[in-house]
Design an enzyme around this catalytic site. Sequence first.
Site, PDB file in Angstrom:
ATOM      1  N   ASP A  47     -16.517   5.619  14.538  1.00 50.49           N
ATOM      2  CA  ASP A  47     -15.299   5.561  13.731  1.00 50.49           C
ATOM      3  C   ASP A  47     -14.824   4.122  13.576  1.00 50.49           C
ATOM      4  OD1 ASP A  47     -12.939   5.867  12.420  1.00 50.49           O
ATOM      5  OD2 ASP A  47     -12.143   7.442  13.721  1.00 50.49           O
ATOM      6  N   VAL A  57      -5.460   0.457   3.138  1.00 49.68           N
ATOM      7  CA  VAL A  57      -5.650  -0.990   2.986  1.00 49.68           C
ATOM      8  C   VAL A  57      -6.899  -1.254   2.131  1.00 49.68           C
ATOM      9  CG1 VAL A  57      -6.238  -3.121   4.225  1.00 49.68           C
ATOM     10  CG2 VAL A  57      -4.395  -1.646   5.071  1.00 49.68           C
ATOM     11  N   LYS A  99      -3.056  -1.991  16.118  1.00 49.68           N
ATOM     12  CA  LYS A  99      -2.507  -1.179  17.202  1.00 49.68           C
ATOM     13  C   LYS A  99      -3.521  -0.945  18.299  1.00 49.68           C
ATOM     14  CE  LYS A  99       0.618   1.938  15.022  1.00 49.68           C
ATOM     15  NZ  LYS A  99       0.308   1.600  13.626  1.00 49.68           N
ATOM     16  N   SER A 132     -12.958   1.853  10.633  1.00 53.93           N
ATOM     17  CA  SER A 132     -12.247   1.986   9.358  1.00 53.93           C
ATOM     18  C   SER A 132     -12.955   1.240   8.236  1.00 53.93           C
ATOM     19  CB  SER A 132     -10.830   1.434   9.509  1.00 53.93           C
ATOM     20  OG  SER A 132     -10.187   1.427   8.248  1.00 53.93           O
ATOM     21  N   ALA A 133     -12.909   1.843   7.052  1.00 62.32           N
ATOM     22  CA  ALA A 133     -13.457   1.180   5.859  1.00 62.32           C
ATOM     23  C   ALA A 133     -12.676  -0.096   5.538  1.00 62.32           C
ATOM     24  CB  ALA A 133     -13.422   2.143   4.673  1.00 62.32           C
ATOM     25  N   ASP A 134     -11.479  -0.248   6.134  1.00 60.33           N
ATOM     26  CA  ASP A 134     -10.705  -1.491   5.937  1.00 60.33           C
ATOM     27  C   ASP A 134     -11.514  -2.703   6.393  1.00 60.33           C
ATOM     28  OD1 ASP A 134      -8.650   0.219   5.220  1.00 60.33           O
ATOM     29  OD2 ASP A 134      -7.385  -0.221   6.965  1.00 60.33           O
ATOM     30  N   GLU A 193       0.824  -1.230   0.000  1.00 66.01           N
ATOM     31  CA  GLU A 193       0.000   0.000   0.000  1.00 66.01           C
ATOM     32  C   GLU A 193       0.850   1.270   0.000  1.00 66.01           C
ATOM     33  OE1 GLU A 193      -1.361   1.858   3.430  1.00 66.01           O
ATOM     34  OE2 GLU A 193      -1.104   0.128   4.748  1.00 66.01           O
ATOM     35  N   LYS A 227      -5.143  10.975   1.230  1.00 65.72           N
ATOM     36  CA  LYS A 227      -5.277   9.617   1.760  1.00 65.72           C
ATOM     37  C   LYS A 227      -6.541   9.036   1.150  1.00 65.72           C
ATOM     38  CE  LYS A 227      -6.374   7.318   6.100  1.00 65.72           C
ATOM     39  NZ  LYS A 227      -6.683   7.549   7.524  1.00 65.72           N
TER      40      LYS A 227
HETATM   41  N1  PSU Z   1      -2.339   1.477  10.791  1.00 72.40           N
HETATM   42  C1  PSU Z   1      -0.997   1.499  10.898  1.00 72.40           C
HETATM   43  N2  PSU Z   1      -0.256   2.092   9.910  1.00 72.40           N
HETATM   44  C2  PSU Z   1      -0.859   2.662   8.821  1.00 72.40           C
HETATM   45  C3  PSU Z   1      -2.278   2.611   8.725  1.00 72.40           C
HETATM   46  C4  PSU Z   1      -2.970   2.008   9.715  1.00 72.40           C
HETATM   47  O1  PSU Z   1      -0.460   0.998  11.855  1.00 72.40           O
HETATM   48  O2  PSU Z   1      -0.158   3.204   7.961  1.00 72.40           O
HETATM   49  C5  PSU Z   1      -2.948   3.195   7.509  1.00 72.40           C
HETATM   50  C6  PSU Z   1      -3.337   2.083   6.526  1.00 72.40           C
HETATM   51  O3  PSU Z   1      -3.211   2.576   5.219  1.00 72.40           O
HETATM   52  C7  PSU Z   1      -4.799   1.854   6.851  1.00 72.40           C
HETATM   53  C8  PSU Z   1      -5.251   3.246   7.175  1.00 72.40           C
HETATM   54  O4  PSU Z   1      -5.544   1.301   5.787  1.00 72.40           O
HETATM   55  O5  PSU Z   1      -4.165   3.809   7.907  1.00 72.40           O
HETATM   56  C9  PSU Z   1      -6.523   3.254   7.998  1.00 72.40           C
HETATM   57  O6  PSU Z   1      -7.007   4.546   8.117  1.00 72.40           O
HETATM   58  P1  PSU Z   1      -8.478   4.780   8.702  1.00 72.40           P
HETATM   59  O7  PSU Z   1      -8.356   4.325  10.135  1.00 72.40           O
HETATM   60  O8  PSU Z   1      -8.717   6.235   8.566  1.00 72.40           O
HETATM   61  O9  PSU Z   1      -9.390   3.929   7.904  1.00 72.40           O
HETATM   62 MN    MN Z   2     -11.953   6.385  10.519  1.00 73.66          MN
END
Ligand code: PSU
Ligand code: MN
Length: 303
Positions: A139, A107, A160, A141-143, A25, A87
């Site tokens: 909140d 991701v 994490k 994540s879309a992941d 990524e 992003k």
């Molecule tokens: N967690 C990490 N390192 C990262 C990310 C997440 O430890 O770099 C990045 C990844 O690209 C992940 C994104 O897909 O943050 C998630 O962001 P959000 O929580 O806004 O969906």
């Molecule tokens: Mn988010």
Amino acid sequence: MKKYLDISEEVKKALSENKPVVALESTIISHGMPYPKNVETALRVEEEVRKNGAVPATVAIIGGRLKAGLTKDEIEYFGKKGTLITKASRRDIPALIARKEDGATTVAATMIIASLAGIDVFATGGIGGVHRGAETTMDISADMDELSKTGVMVVCAGAKAILDLPLTMEYLETKGVNVIGYTTDELPAFYTRKSGLKVVWRCDTPEEIADIWKVQKDIYPGTGLLVTNPIPEEYSMDSDYINREIDIAIKEMNKLGIKGKETTPYLLDKIQKLTGGESLEANIKLVLNNAMLASKVAVELKK
Ligand code: PSU
Ligand code: MN
């Protein structure tokens, strides 16, 4: 959607010869680490994939084109421009294409582009999940949802403690996403090997992971798989120490009123600063370790 996709010559050749390819990524480059460590790491990760017998395909959006396979110059560009690059998650892809803009893929977005390119193994550091306080902020994540609807295996070092790990596991269960622990029964927590939570299935070899993935692709071709790979013992951080720093970072973030897509990049940066770069070193080591495992599984899948 293929008309928006450019696959690099090297990746195209590997795919046409049925050779193993591993997607990587680009949010981790632009938003996850500082320059120039981000570029150095991205190139080392590609090297690690090659060393283990696969071809790396770093994914990004450049000038509105979906890219699978970047040049060194393109990686340097994403690293140098850092957070000035959007992003990009699932929702952003159409607008970035329409406006011919750049995007550093999360991701979720990387899974979509990898799948479109015909790549089903992807290595990263950490994934997004259910954030602490999601009961009120929503909140998530879309992941998480992407893992339930796109057929790509994501190899990471767990999640994490900036996230609510028990809720993240519950959410994945609801979405029908299997979480494999590599050589462990316990969900790794990114900087540390321990979370106190159980993974769903344990695998002790890349072959075991490949066996499950082959069946899953037959049965649910449109569902992802999360493989969690603990950070090597020698690089793992003291959990009391890192959790204390994570708590400080979250308090600071709430005080500043940081929300939404800025949350994860803010916390990553803050934790790196609070630990004097120690967490960044751990982060680099675990990404390399994930690239190695993903490559071994990708090689196994082609046997
Ligand atoms: N967690 C990490 N390192 C990262 C990310 C997440 O430890 O770099 C990045 C990844 O690209 C992940 C994104 O897909 O943050 C998630 O962001 P959000 O929580 O806004 O969906
Ligand atoms: Mn988010």
